[in-house]
Design an enzyme around this catalytic site. Sequence first.
Site, PDB file in Angstrom:
ATOM      1  N   GLU A 251     -48.667 -42.308  20.053  1.00  0.00           N
ATOM      2  CA  GLU A 251     -49.665 -41.312  19.631  1.00  0.00           C
ATOM      3  C   GLU A 251     -50.716 -41.909  18.701  1.00  0.00           C
ATOM      4  O   GLU A 251     -51.831 -41.389  18.608  1.00  0.00           O
ATOM      5  CB  GLU A 251     -48.979 -40.108  18.961  1.00  0.00           C
ATOM      6  CG  GLU A 251     -48.367 -40.364  17.603  1.00  0.00           C
ATOM      7  CD  GLU A 251     -46.935 -40.871  17.662  1.00  0.00           C
ATOM      8  OE1 GLU A 251     -46.219 -40.753  16.651  1.00  0.00           O
ATOM      9  OE2 GLU A 251     -46.541 -41.404  18.722  1.00  0.00           O
TER      10      GLU A 251
ATOM     11  N   CYS B 277     -39.752 -43.254  18.717  1.00  0.00           N
ATOM     12  CA  CYS B 277     -39.186 -43.743  17.458  1.00  0.00           C
ATOM     13  C   CYS B 277     -37.761 -43.224  17.258  1.00  0.00           C
ATOM     14  O   CYS B 277     -36.833 -43.730  17.876  1.00  0.00           O
ATOM     15  CB  CYS B 277     -40.109 -43.387  16.291  1.00  0.00           C
ATOM     16  SG  CYS B 277     -39.750 -44.357  14.798  1.00  0.00           S
TER      17      CYS B 277
ATOM     18  N   GLY C 171     -38.654 -38.812  13.581  1.00  0.00           N
ATOM     19  CA  GLY C 171     -38.010 -38.027  12.539  1.00  0.00           C
ATOM     20  C   GLY C 171     -37.200 -38.955  11.659  1.00  0.00           C
ATOM     21  O   GLY C 171     -37.308 -40.180  11.755  1.00  0.00           O
TER      22      GLY C 171
ATOM     23  N   HIS D  95     -45.021 -45.998  18.178  1.00  0.00           N
ATOM     24  CA  HIS D  95     -45.699 -44.697  18.164  1.00  0.00           C
ATOM     25  C   HIS D  95     -46.938 -44.720  19.051  1.00  0.00           C
ATOM     26  O   HIS D  95     -48.045 -45.036  18.588  1.00  0.00           O
ATOM     27  CB  HIS D  95     -46.099 -44.339  16.733  1.00  0.00           C
ATOM     28  CG  HIS D  95     -44.947 -43.931  15.871  1.00  0.00           C
ATOM     29  ND1 HIS D  95     -44.537 -42.626  15.728  1.00  0.00           N
ATOM     30  CD2 HIS D  95     -44.084 -44.682  15.128  1.00  0.00           C
ATOM     31  CE1 HIS D  95     -43.492 -42.576  14.921  1.00  0.00           C
ATOM     32  NE2 HIS D  95     -43.196 -43.812  14.541  1.00  0.00           N
TER      33      HIS D  95
END
Length: 206
Positions: A183, A66, A39, A181
Site C-alpha cells: 500500500e 505484514c 497489525g 507493505h
Amino acid sequence: AGYKNNVKIKNIWVDTKDLNEENVLVKLKDADGIIVPGGFGAEATNGKMLAIKYARENKVPMLGICYGMQLTLIEYARNVLNISDANSTEIDKHTKNPIYIESEKSYLGSKEIKINKDSKLSKIYNSNNINERFRNNYRFNLKYQELFEQDNNLILTSYHNDLLAAVELKDHPWFISVQYHPEYLSRPLKPHPLFSSFVRSTIIEK
C-alpha cells in the site's frame, strides 16, 4: 485497483475480535476476496487466523500484509503441518514452536527482494527482482524453512537476504501473503500490481 479493473469495491469490515468458529461462515460468506492487513500484538489473532483458514479452505482470493503473512504461516503450521502449538514470540514469548521470532534488527524502508522465477508473484510483477517497503520487527524463523518446503504447497516465494518476504499457495486460485507493505507504493491512478491482480482474481472467481 477497482478503478483499473472497472469495478466498484464494496468493503465488508470484519472485527476479528468477534470472529469465531460459530460465525465465521456468516461473517465471510459474501466476501469475494479477503485482505488480512498489518497489525501487532496478541489481540484478535485467532480471528485473523480463522479468516485465513476460511480463505485457504474455500479457495477465496486472499492477500495477507505484514502481520497477515505472519499469521498465514502460523495458521498453516497449526492446521496443515500439525504443529498445534505453533506461534510467534510476538504473541507468546515462551512458545515452544516459534514460527516467527523477533528480529535482531528492524526492517524499515525500501529493500531489494528476489522472487522465485516460477512463482505467481513473479508473473504479477513481471520480474524476479523488485523493491518494496518494509516496516517490521519480527521475521520467519528459518529453523522451520525445510519443514515448510517439504510440504510443497505453501511456497516460500521470495527473500530479502535471509528475510522471508512472501509466500503463496500452489493449489489455490489466488492466495499470497507478503511481509512488506504494497500500500505504500500504490497510487490512485497507478495501483500496486498486487492489488490489481488481487481485485482481478475476485472478479474471475465470481
